[in-house]
Each structure stands twice: as C-alpha cells, then as structure tokens.
Design an enzyme around this catalytic site. Sequence first.
Site, PDB file in Angstrom:
ATOM      1  N   ASN A  27     -68.754 129.347   0.663  1.00  0.00           N
ATOM      2  CA  ASN A  27     -68.854 128.152  -0.186  1.00  0.00           C
ATOM      3  C   ASN A  27     -68.575 126.840   0.569  1.00  0.00           C
ATOM      4  O   ASN A  27     -68.846 125.755   0.050  1.00  0.00           O
ATOM      5  CB  ASN A  27     -67.942 128.260  -1.415  1.00  0.00           C
ATOM      6  CG  ASN A  27     -68.455 129.214  -2.480  1.00  0.00           C
ATOM      7  OD1 ASN A  27     -67.698 129.869  -3.179  1.00  0.00           O
ATOM      8  ND2 ASN A  27     -69.773 129.299  -2.630  1.00  0.00           N
ATOM      9  N   TRP A  28     -68.077 126.938   1.816  1.00  0.00           N
ATOM     10  CA  TRP A  28     -67.879 125.721   2.628  1.00  0.00           C
ATOM     11  C   TRP A  28     -69.202 125.045   2.942  1.00  0.00           C
ATOM     12  O   TRP A  28     -69.223 123.895   3.368  1.00  0.00           O
ATOM     13  CB  TRP A  28     -67.152 126.062   3.938  1.00  0.00           C
ATOM     14  CG  TRP A  28     -65.777 126.619   3.748  1.00  0.00           C
ATOM     15  CD1 TRP A  28     -65.416 127.939   3.865  1.00  0.00           C
ATOM     16  CD2 TRP A  28     -64.573 125.917   3.399  1.00  0.00           C
ATOM     17  NE1 TRP A  28     -64.070 128.090   3.610  1.00  0.00           N
ATOM     18  CE2 TRP A  28     -63.527 126.861   3.334  1.00  0.00           C
ATOM     19  CE3 TRP A  28     -64.283 124.564   3.151  1.00  0.00           C
ATOM     20  CZ2 TRP A  28     -62.215 126.511   3.021  1.00  0.00           C
ATOM     21  CZ3 TRP A  28     -62.968 124.220   2.836  1.00  0.00           C
ATOM     22  CH2 TRP A  28     -61.947 125.180   2.775  1.00  0.00           C
ATOM     23  N   ASP A  76     -69.236 132.640 -11.857  1.00  0.00           N
ATOM     24  CA  ASP A  76     -70.454 131.972 -11.377  1.00  0.00           C
ATOM     25  C   ASP A  76     -71.208 131.291 -12.512  1.00  0.00           C
ATOM     26  O   ASP A  76     -71.191 131.766 -13.648  1.00  0.00           O
ATOM     27  CB  ASP A  76     -71.349 133.008 -10.677  1.00  0.00           C
ATOM     28  CG  ASP A  76     -72.435 132.352  -9.851  1.00  0.00           C
ATOM     29  OD1 ASP A  76     -72.285 131.167  -9.479  1.00  0.00           O
ATOM     30  OD2 ASP A  76     -73.445 133.019  -9.577  1.00  0.00           O
ATOM     31  N   GLY A  77     -71.873 130.199 -12.174  1.00  0.00           N
ATOM     32  CA  GLY A  77     -72.729 129.507 -13.140  1.00  0.00           C
ATOM     33  C   GLY A  77     -72.209 128.139 -13.568  1.00  0.00           C
ATOM     34  O   GLY A  77     -72.774 127.514 -14.470  1.00  0.00           O
ATOM     35  N   ARG A 114     -72.169 118.528 -11.050  1.00  0.00           N
ATOM     36  CA  ARG A 114     -71.701 119.915 -10.867  1.00  0.00           C
ATOM     37  C   ARG A 114     -70.185 120.018 -11.043  1.00  0.00           C
ATOM     38  O   ARG A 114     -69.674 121.018 -11.548  1.00  0.00           O
ATOM     39  CB  ARG A 114     -72.087 120.420  -9.466  1.00  0.00           C
ATOM     40  CG  ARG A 114     -73.584 120.603  -9.276  1.00  0.00           C
ATOM     41  CD  ARG A 114     -73.893 121.096  -7.853  1.00  0.00           C
ATOM     42  NE  ARG A 114     -73.224 122.340  -7.549  1.00  0.00           N
ATOM     43  CZ  ARG A 114     -73.688 123.546  -7.870  1.00  0.00           C
ATOM     44  NH1 ARG A 114     -74.852 123.653  -8.479  1.00  0.00           N
ATOM     45  NH2 ARG A 114     -73.009 124.624  -7.561  1.00  0.00           N
ATOM     46  N   SER A 172     -65.625 131.294  -2.011  1.00  0.00           N
ATOM     47  CA  SER A 172     -65.947 132.288  -0.985  1.00  0.00           C
ATOM     48  C   SER A 172     -65.933 131.657   0.406  1.00  0.00           C
ATOM     49  O   SER A 172     -65.964 130.426   0.555  1.00  0.00           O
ATOM     50  CB  SER A 172     -67.335 132.885  -1.256  1.00  0.00           C
ATOM     51  OG  SER A 172     -68.350 131.965  -0.905  1.00  0.00           O
ATOM     52  N   GLY A 199     -72.341 125.304 -11.914  1.00  0.00           N
ATOM     53  CA  GLY A 199     -73.316 124.264 -11.578  1.00  0.00           C
ATOM     54  C   GLY A 199     -74.446 124.224 -12.597  1.00  0.00           C
ATOM     55  O   GLY A 199     -74.839 123.153 -13.069  1.00  0.00           O
ATOM     56  N   ARG A 200     -74.957 125.395 -12.962  1.00  0.00           N
ATOM     57  CA  ARG A 200     -76.059 125.444 -13.933  1.00  0.00           C
ATOM     58  C   ARG A 200     -75.601 124.998 -15.314  1.00  0.00           C
ATOM     59  O   ARG A 200     -76.350 124.378 -16.055  1.00  0.00           O
ATOM     60  CB  ARG A 200     -76.646 126.869 -13.985  1.00  0.00           C
ATOM     61  CG  ARG A 200     -77.633 127.117 -12.843  1.00  0.00           C
ATOM     62  CD  ARG A 200     -77.889 128.583 -12.623  1.00  0.00           C
ATOM     63  NE  ARG A 200     -76.774 129.216 -11.900  1.00  0.00           N
ATOM     64  CZ  ARG A 200     -76.688 130.500 -11.649  1.00  0.00           C
ATOM     65  NH1 ARG A 200     -77.638 131.308 -12.072  1.00  0.00           N
ATOM     66  NH2 ARG A 200     -75.663 130.968 -10.967  1.00  0.00           N
ATOM     67  N   TRP A 201     -74.351 125.302 -15.656  1.00  0.00           N
ATOM     68  CA  TRP A 201     -73.791 124.861 -16.941  1.00  0.00           C
ATOM     69  C   TRP A 201     -73.829 123.336 -16.997  1.00  0.00           C
ATOM     70  O   TRP A 201     -74.234 122.738 -17.998  1.00  0.00           O
ATOM     71  CB  TRP A 201     -72.358 125.372 -17.083  1.00  0.00           C
ATOM     72  CG  TRP A 201     -71.692 125.044 -18.379  1.00  0.00           C
ATOM     73  CD1 TRP A 201     -71.655 125.829 -19.497  1.00  0.00           C
ATOM     74  CD2 TRP A 201     -70.954 123.850 -18.699  1.00  0.00           C
ATOM     75  NE1 TRP A 201     -70.944 125.194 -20.490  1.00  0.00           N
ATOM     76  CE2 TRP A 201     -70.506 123.982 -20.030  1.00  0.00           C
ATOM     77  CE3 TRP A 201     -70.644 122.687 -17.988  1.00  0.00           C
ATOM     78  CZ2 TRP A 201     -69.752 122.994 -20.672  1.00  0.00           C
ATOM     79  CZ3 TRP A 201     -69.901 121.703 -18.624  1.00  0.00           C
ATOM     80  CH2 TRP A 201     -69.464 121.863 -19.947  1.00  0.00           C
TER      81      TRP A 201
HETATM   82  C1  IPE Z   1     -70.003 133.574  -5.609  1.00  0.00           C
HETATM   83  O1  IPE Z   1     -70.822 132.623  -6.198  1.00  0.00           O
HETATM   84  C2  IPE Z   1     -68.714 132.948  -5.185  1.00  0.00           C
HETATM   85  C3  IPE Z   1     -67.822 132.546  -6.262  1.00  0.00           C
HETATM   86  C4  IPE Z   1     -68.047 132.659  -7.534  1.00  0.00           C
HETATM   87  C5  IPE Z   1     -66.579 131.980  -5.825  1.00  0.00           C
HETATM   88  P1  IPE Z   1     -71.927 131.837  -5.358  1.00  0.00           P
HETATM   89  O2  IPE Z   1     -72.604 130.913  -6.314  1.00  0.00           O
HETATM   90  O3  IPE Z   1     -71.331 131.223  -4.158  1.00  0.00           O
HETATM   91  O4  IPE Z   1     -72.887 133.026  -4.896  1.00  0.00           O
HETATM   92  P2  IPE Z   1     -74.407 133.014  -4.433  1.00  0.00           P
HETATM   93  O5  IPE Z   1     -74.552 131.916  -3.434  1.00  0.00           O
HETATM   94  O6  IPE Z   1     -75.240 132.754  -5.648  1.00  0.00           O
HETATM   95  O7  IPE Z   1     -74.637 134.379  -3.885  1.00  0.00           O
HETATM   96  C1  IPE Z   2     -69.249 129.131  -9.310  1.00  0.00           C
HETATM   97  O1  IPE Z   2     -70.250 128.361  -9.892  1.00  0.00           O
HETATM   98  C2  IPE Z   2     -68.173 128.293  -8.651  1.00  0.00           C
HETATM   99  C3  IPE Z   2     -68.056 128.492  -7.200  1.00  0.00           C
HETATM  100  C4  IPE Z   2     -68.838 129.240  -6.466  1.00  0.00           C
HETATM  101  C5  IPE Z   2     -67.002 127.768  -6.524  1.00  0.00           C
HETATM  102  P1  IPE Z   2     -71.428 127.759  -9.033  1.00  0.00           P
HETATM  103  O2  IPE Z   2     -71.005 126.424  -8.524  1.00  0.00           O
HETATM  104  O3  IPE Z   2     -71.890 128.705  -8.000  1.00  0.00           O
HETATM  105  O4  IPE Z   2     -72.546 127.577 -10.140  1.00  0.00           O
HETATM  106  P2  IPE Z   2     -74.098 127.782  -9.957  1.00  0.00           P
HETATM  107  O5  IPE Z   2     -74.306 129.163  -9.430  1.00  0.00           O
HETATM  108  O6  IPE Z   2     -74.561 126.720  -8.986  1.00  0.00           O
HETATM  109  O7  IPE Z   2     -74.654 127.604 -11.315  1.00  0.00           O
HETATM  110 MG    MG Z   3     -73.306 130.177  -7.977  1.00  0.00          MG
END
Ligand code: IPE
Ligand code: IPE
Ligand code: MG
Length: 231
Positions: free
Chosen positions: A64-65, A16-17, A29, A61, A19-21
Amino acid sequence: MDKNRILPKHIGIIMDGNGRWAKKRLLPRTAGHVQGAKAFRKCARLCANKGIECVTFYAFSTENWKRPKDEVNSIMKLFGEYLDDALETAGDEISIRFIGDPGPLSDELKEKLRYVTEQTAKNTRMILCIAINYGGRDDIVRAARKIAAQGTAPADITEDSFSQELDTAGLPDVDLIIRPSGEQRLSNFLIWQAAYAEYVFMDVLWPDFGEKELDAALDEYSRRNRRFGGV
Ligand code: IPE
Ligand code: IPE
Ligand code: MG
C-alpha cells in the site's frame, strides 16, 4: 441467525472498498478511509460480543506504500487517532496486538503501538490483531531470517517451529477470511496462516459492512464442511 452455528476461532478481515465507497459519493478517497475506520471499530466490538476469540484486520499492506503520499499520510493519521482511544475500546476485555513490520512507521506511531499492546496484554476475552505494513511474504521472510540468525539445524525446522517465528506466533491458524468489496483474492494477507481457511467474499464495500454482513459470513462459515485433507 443460526444459534447453533459453529464459530471460527480466528477470523481474518480484509477491509477493502473504502476508495470505491467514497468515489460513489463523489468524495475524496480519504473520506472512505474515515468511514472504514468507523466500520472497523464497530466490527471489532461485534466480534467480541459474538464470542470470537481472535480477529485480525488487514489495515495496511506492504504494497500500500505505492499509493499517493497524501493518501498514505491520511491513513497513518487515522491509525494514530484510533490508537489514541483504543484503550477505551479495549476496556478490560480486548487484548490488542499488531502484526507486520513496524520499521517504516513513524516513531510516534511505533510508540503508540507499543503502549497499546502493553496496556491491553492482560485482557483475555478477545485478541484484536491489526495488520499494519503487513505482507504474508514479508512475514515469512522475516521468520526465515530469525531462524537463520539462531543457527537452527535444517532438520530442526518444522511447520510448528516455523509458525512460532511468524508475527502471529501463539494465535490459532485463521479459520475464516472475509473479504468485502467484490475482489476475490488474498492480496498477500496471512498466506501461511490461511492454508486451510474458508473464504467468504462479499460485494458490500467495507464502510457499509455491519452486523448483518458479519452474521451472513458467520452463517456461511458454519455451513462449510472442513476436511483438512481427510474424508
Ligand atoms: C488489501 O487491499 C489490503 C488492505 C485491505 C489493507 P488492496 O486494495 O490493497 O488490495 P488490491 O490492490 O486490490 O489487491
Ligand atoms: C481498503 O480500501 C483500505 C486500504 C487498503 C488501506 P481501498 O482504499 O483499497 O478501497 P478501494 O479498493 O480503492 O475501493
Ligand atoms: Mg482496495
């Protein structure tokens, strides 16, 4: 690093992270996902080198859709690219398998998942498990459906028999869950399998996760006192 540390048999990593990176660098993103995929490859190799038996990466997940179509498409494209050279990464050491419901994935991706699984099935050094369209609740519901379809008598359903119908059948329960990005939640990852897992939450964003962070998580795990309800 503590050379005598106790290693987890099965690690779950919530990547996770991304997008923020990217946001921190004023990048789209998608750029975060590209960098995240590199961190994933590196981390999988590190786990194998450190003697971890099994590692499961949460890549996408069932929730994530909900993301914008463009972002979902670019993540799916990255999976495809990864799978194209996954056999090289796996060599004759890593067995790759997938958990989650492949149903909604493209036929092309489904075929690649099948091929990579089959080609690496005989490798024994480490199991690299990738969770794509995975949800812990969905895993449990699909297992319940399989059991119902088999017509099993209620009294014959046990925790062990139920586990054998989950996507993780045959894998040890997860010992350690690592979540970077500062969030402290499971987000529907391995909710059954992590019943007695240790959790290590880290502030690093996934694309910046490297050997130093993996070692810190393993050292922290090694210091935990696991009791499983005993004394
Ligand atoms: C969890 O991250 C799913 C994956 C890393 C694949 P999310 O970014 O989707 O989780 P939430 O929405 O912050 O709970
Ligand atoms: C995890 O990073 C990748 C997936 C869930 C597919 P994110 O995309 O959730 O990154 P943040 O949480 O927005 O920073
Ligand atoms: Mg995330």
